[in-house]
Design an enzyme around this catalytic site. Structure first.
Site, PDB file in Angstrom:
ATOM      1  N   GLU A 200      -2.222 -24.986 -12.362  1.00  0.00           N
ATOM      2  CA  GLU A 200      -1.338 -26.080 -11.647  1.00  0.00           C
ATOM      3  C   GLU A 200      -2.422 -26.942 -11.150  1.00  0.00           C
ATOM      4  O   GLU A 200      -2.209 -28.212 -11.127  1.00  0.00           O
ATOM      5  CB  GLU A 200      -0.726 -25.269 -10.412  1.00  0.00           C
ATOM      6  CG  GLU A 200       0.217 -26.347  -9.891  1.00  0.00           C
ATOM      7  CD  GLU A 200      -0.518 -27.176  -8.706  1.00  0.00           C
ATOM      8  OE1 GLU A 200       0.304 -28.215  -8.174  1.00  0.00           O
ATOM      9  OE2 GLU A 200      -1.589 -26.921  -8.505  1.00  0.00           O
TER      10      GLU A 200
ATOM     11  N   CYS B 160       3.231 -22.491 -11.292  1.00  0.00           N
ATOM     12  CA  CYS B 160       2.745 -20.940 -11.081  1.00  0.00           C
ATOM     13  C   CYS B 160       3.149 -20.153 -12.393  1.00  0.00           C
ATOM     14  O   CYS B 160       2.489 -19.129 -12.405  1.00  0.00           O
ATOM     15  CB  CYS B 160       3.227 -20.278  -9.727  1.00  0.00           C
ATOM     16  SG  CYS B 160       2.791 -21.320  -8.362  1.00  0.00           S
TER      17      CYS B 160
ATOM     18  N   HIS C 170       5.381 -12.841  -8.359  1.00  0.00           N
ATOM     19  CA  HIS C 170       4.677 -13.976  -7.954  1.00  0.00           C
ATOM     20  C   HIS C 170       4.867 -14.039  -6.387  1.00  0.00           C
ATOM     21  O   HIS C 170       5.829 -14.125  -5.689  1.00  0.00           O
ATOM     22  CB  HIS C 170       5.211 -15.276  -8.573  1.00  0.00           C
ATOM     23  CG  HIS C 170       4.812 -16.648  -7.950  1.00  0.00           C
ATOM     24  ND1 HIS C 170       3.353 -16.813  -7.776  1.00  0.00           N
ATOM     25  CD2 HIS C 170       5.428 -17.435  -7.186  1.00  0.00           C
ATOM     26  CE1 HIS C 170       3.160 -17.902  -7.218  1.00  0.00           C
ATOM     27  NE2 HIS C 170       4.549 -18.404  -6.861  1.00  0.00           N
TER      28      HIS C 170
HETATM   29  N1  CAA Z   1       6.622 -13.192  14.669  1.00  0.00           N
HETATM   30  C1  CAA Z   1       7.136 -12.832  13.680  1.00  0.00           C
HETATM   31  N2  CAA Z   1       7.861 -13.387  12.669  1.00  0.00           N
HETATM   32  C2  CAA Z   1       7.943 -14.551  12.838  1.00  0.00           C
HETATM   33  C3  CAA Z   1       7.507 -15.147  13.877  1.00  0.00           C
HETATM   34  C4  CAA Z   1       6.646 -14.368  15.220  1.00  0.00           C
HETATM   35  N3  CAA Z   1       6.254 -15.010  16.052  1.00  0.00           N
HETATM   36  N4  CAA Z   1       7.751 -16.747  14.028  1.00  0.00           N
HETATM   37  C5  CAA Z   1       8.394 -16.932  12.864  1.00  0.00           C
HETATM   38  N5  CAA Z   1       8.608 -15.621  12.257  1.00  0.00           N
HETATM   39  C6  CAA Z   1       9.390 -15.438  10.832  1.00  0.00           C
HETATM   40  C7  CAA Z   1      10.722 -16.271  10.961  1.00  0.00           C
HETATM   41  O1  CAA Z   1      11.681 -15.646  11.864  1.00  0.00           O
HETATM   42  C8  CAA Z   1      11.009 -16.295   9.509  1.00  0.00           C
HETATM   43  O2  CAA Z   1      11.430 -15.329   8.905  1.00  0.00           O
HETATM   44  P1  CAA Z   1      12.443 -15.342   7.796  1.00  0.00           P
HETATM   45  O3  CAA Z   1      12.020 -15.839   6.633  1.00  0.00           O
HETATM   46  O4  CAA Z   1      12.751 -13.657   7.826  1.00  0.00           O
HETATM   47  O5  CAA Z   1      13.628 -15.917   8.544  1.00  0.00           O
HETATM   48  C9  CAA Z   1       9.163 -16.406   8.914  1.00  0.00           C
HETATM   49  O6  CAA Z   1       8.575 -16.244   9.914  1.00  0.00           O
HETATM   50  C10 CAA Z   1       8.782 -17.787   8.653  1.00  0.00           C
HETATM   51  O7  CAA Z   1       9.109 -18.817   9.591  1.00  0.00           O
HETATM   52  P2  CAA Z   1       9.772 -20.062   9.176  1.00  0.00           P
HETATM   53  O8  CAA Z   1      11.005 -20.115   8.308  1.00  0.00           O
HETATM   54  O9  CAA Z   1      10.059 -20.860  10.455  1.00  0.00           O
HETATM   55  O10 CAA Z   1       8.427 -20.880   8.437  1.00  0.00           O
HETATM   56  P3  CAA Z   1       8.285 -22.161   8.014  1.00  0.00           P
HETATM   57  O11 CAA Z   1       9.746 -23.026   7.712  1.00  0.00           O
HETATM   58  O12 CAA Z   1       7.314 -22.956   8.764  1.00  0.00           O
HETATM   59  O13 CAA Z   1       7.906 -21.885   6.484  1.00  0.00           O
HETATM   60  C11 CAA Z   1       8.182 -21.641   4.298  1.00  0.00           C
HETATM   61  C12 CAA Z   1       8.297 -20.883   5.614  1.00  0.00           C
HETATM   62  C13 CAA Z   1       9.028 -22.820   4.129  1.00  0.00           C
HETATM   63  C14 CAA Z   1       8.373 -20.552   3.048  1.00  0.00           C
HETATM   64  C15 CAA Z   1       6.787 -22.179   3.949  1.00  0.00           C
HETATM   65  O14 CAA Z   1       5.780 -21.031   4.092  1.00  0.00           O
HETATM   66  C16 CAA Z   1       6.461 -22.829   2.994  1.00  0.00           C
HETATM   67  O15 CAA Z   1       6.699 -24.122   2.726  1.00  0.00           O
HETATM   68  N6  CAA Z   1       5.687 -22.259   1.839  1.00  0.00           N
HETATM   69  C17 CAA Z   1       5.177 -22.963   0.680  1.00  0.00           C
HETATM   70  C18 CAA Z   1       6.515 -22.864  -0.364  1.00  0.00           C
HETATM   71  C19 CAA Z   1       6.608 -21.390  -0.961  1.00  0.00           C
HETATM   72  O16 CAA Z   1       5.633 -20.801  -0.858  1.00  0.00           O
HETATM   73  N7  CAA Z   1       7.677 -21.375  -1.513  1.00  0.00           N
HETATM   74  C20 CAA Z   1       7.857 -20.097  -2.152  1.00  0.00           C
HETATM   75  C21 CAA Z   1       8.993 -20.286  -3.254  1.00  0.00           C
HETATM   76  S1  CAA Z   1       8.446 -21.447  -4.534  1.00  0.00           S
HETATM   77  C22 CAA Z   1       7.146 -20.602  -5.269  1.00  0.00           C
HETATM   78  O17 CAA Z   1       7.108 -19.487  -5.312  1.00  0.00           O
HETATM   79  C23 CAA Z   1       6.020 -21.435  -6.137  1.00  0.00           C
HETATM   80  C24 CAA Z   1       4.735 -21.512  -5.324  1.00  0.00           C
HETATM   81  O18 CAA Z   1       3.949 -20.648  -5.474  1.00  0.00           O
HETATM   82  C25 CAA Z   1       4.774 -22.369  -4.172  1.00  0.00           C
END
Ligand code: CAA
Length: 419
Positions: free
Chosen positions: A79, A111, A233
């Site tokens: 990528e 990916c 993945h």
């Molecule tokens: N202790 C334990 N858990 C905690 C916590 C704490 N103190 N604080 C938060 N959490 C948990 C939340 O409850 C949440 O759990 P759930 O998902 O079970 O609800 C988890 O941590 C994540 O918290 P948020 O949802 O608030 O996190 P976020 O919104 O900031 O980020 C995300 C999550 C959107 C996935 C982010 O990591 C992101 O944007 N990642 C990049 C995109 C990605 O990887 N997407 C995956 C599919 S796309 C793909 O696969 C292609 C690729 O490679 C990118």
């Protein structure tokens, strides 16, 4: 005739950022990273490392003792390409001293493209079983700082030799496919960091999984209970746990506990390396093969490969008797453990690094202790150097000694991670 992976190896970067450091610097409770997304560290490239140096480092050991004239195709999946025209694999072809009578191309679909490369390699070998195909997946996962994706960055490469002697994994013919035009993650040509709609990306990942599974079953694929293990993945490891529970529920065949057992050991390496985009699912395979205590010979392993945008594929392979003799467990663990820990200001400097390189000539100090380095960009041309030649012992499983041979030109600092 069986077709599949004869040999497989991975490489990662010189530096590592603990997510505890990122959490402290950004004021985030570290449990969100360690538990919520399931990541502990992220690999960070030195300025003289990129997808080419990681790819060559991953591929070098699996070429030891090979008749290089049998490798007539190199498929390079990424990528994070370094040129809009020239395939990164051509640089790797040169660094590895491959035969000029060879085709080299680069494949792109976020990916997913390593899986396209693997399937294309199998098809090429089916036509000419005496030939081999070198498949390489290499990526640097980069998001903007202070974005939701920041803790899910990472970097690494996997190299796989595909042949009619699949000493590691024989790939089965059935495949489930899924394509949907969605904007969950993308990177316009003018950006070095990806754009992502994080929550939406997770949702369409799960849609793609269910759809690819249904197609896999329609194509005559096995029931979920017939699988011993499953590799996903893994942009972050928690997603694989959720995905397999989703599939267990969708198929109606397994409990959540049984689903968790099927992905055991596939998350260990990714948790320490971070997202490696195209390489991630195959680093998951290595994590399984090298960290599972039991003998996996004869085990059926499922693979779910997802590339945003999006294309997904679900398929299966069977681990071959004697696969352990092909592994480089000590070398791979050492690659993870020997990375040098960086502090947050250093991470910030390295994160800004590629964006300042538009045009102009650049000479890079030697920072990597790997066998290949990006020495300079001169006249818009990337200049790579071989730092040390690789010499493998006869027994591939003892590759730790040779990894030292390849990199002892520069001394490394303390080990920072443990598996
Ligand atoms: N202790 C334990 N858990 C905690 C916590 C704490 N103190 N604080 C938060 N959490 C948990 C939340 O409850 C949440 O759990 P759930 O998902 O079970 O609800 C988890 O941590 C994540 O918290 P948020 O949802 O608030 O996190 P976020 O919104 O900031 O980020 C995300 C999550 C959107 C996935 C982010 O990591 C992101 O944007 N990642 C990049 C995109 C990605 O990887 N997407 C995956 C599919 S796309 C793909 O696969 C292609 C690729 O490679 C990118």
């Amino acid at each position: 005739m069986q077709l599949g992976i004869e040999n497989i190896s991975f490489a990662t970067t010189e530096y590592v950022l603990p997510l505890t450091t990122l959490a402290e610097a950004t004021g985030v409770e570290v449990g969100k990273f360690h538990v919520g997304i399931g990541q502990e560290h992220m690999s960070v490239p030195a300025p003289d490392e990129d997808i080419v140096t990681m790819a060559a480092t991953a591929a070098q050991p699996i070429l030891e003792g090979q008749d290089l004239s049998a490798i007539r195709t190199v498929l390079f999946a990424t990528e994070s390409g370094i040129d809009q025209s020239k395939a990164a694999g051509v640089y790797v072809h040169h660094l590895l001293g491959l035969d000029p009578r060879c085709r080299v191309v680069e494949l792109k679909q976020a990916c997913y493209s390593a899986t396209a490369a693997l399937q294309m390699a199998v098809a090429l070998v089916a036509r000419r079983p005496e030939q081999k195909v070198l498949v390489i997946a290499s990526d640097v996962a980069r998001y903007d700082r202070d974005s939701s994706g920041e803790p899910t960055q990472g970097a690494g490469a996997v190299a796989m030799l595909v042949s009619s002697n699949p000493a590691v994994l024989a790939i089965e013919a059935e495949s489930g496919l899924h394509t949907a035009d969605v904007m969950d993650f993308w990177r316009p040509n003018y950006r070095s960091t990806a754009l992502v709609d994080g929550k939406y990306s997770v949702s369409v990942y799960m849609d793609a999984l269910r759809s690819a599974w249904d197609d896999y079953r329609d194509q005559g694929g096995h029931a979920l209970a017939d699988f011993d293990r499953f590799c996903y993945h893994q942009p972050f490891t928690r997603l694989a746990v959720k995905a397999h529970r989703t599939l267990a529920k969708h198929s109606g065949e397994l409990t959540a506990e049984q689903a968790d057992e099927q992905i055991a050991n596939t998350l260990d390496y990714n948790r320490q390396i971070g997202n490696t985009y195209t390489a991630s699912v195959y680093i998951g395979l290595l994590s399984l093969l090298e960290n599972a205590e039991e003998d996996l010979s004869g085990s059926r392993v499922g693979f779910f490969s997802y590339g945003s945008g999006s294309v997904a594929e679900l398929f299966a392979g069977v681990v071959q008797p004697g696969y352990r003799e092909m592994l480089r467990t000590t070398r791979h663990r050492e690659q993870i453990q020997r990375r040098r820990e960086i502090d947050h200001p250093t991470y910030v400097r390295l994160h800004a690094h590629p964006d300042g390189l538009v045009g102009g000539d650049h000479e890079f100090a030697q920072e990597t202790t790997g066998p290949f380095r990006l020495a300079a960009i001169r006249g818009h041309k990337r200049v790579y150097e071989t730092v040390a030649q690789f010499s493998a012992p006869a027994d591939a499983s003892g590759v730790e000694a040779s990894a030292g041979d390849a990199t002892t030109a520069v001394t490394t600092d303390t080990a920072t991670t443990s598996l």
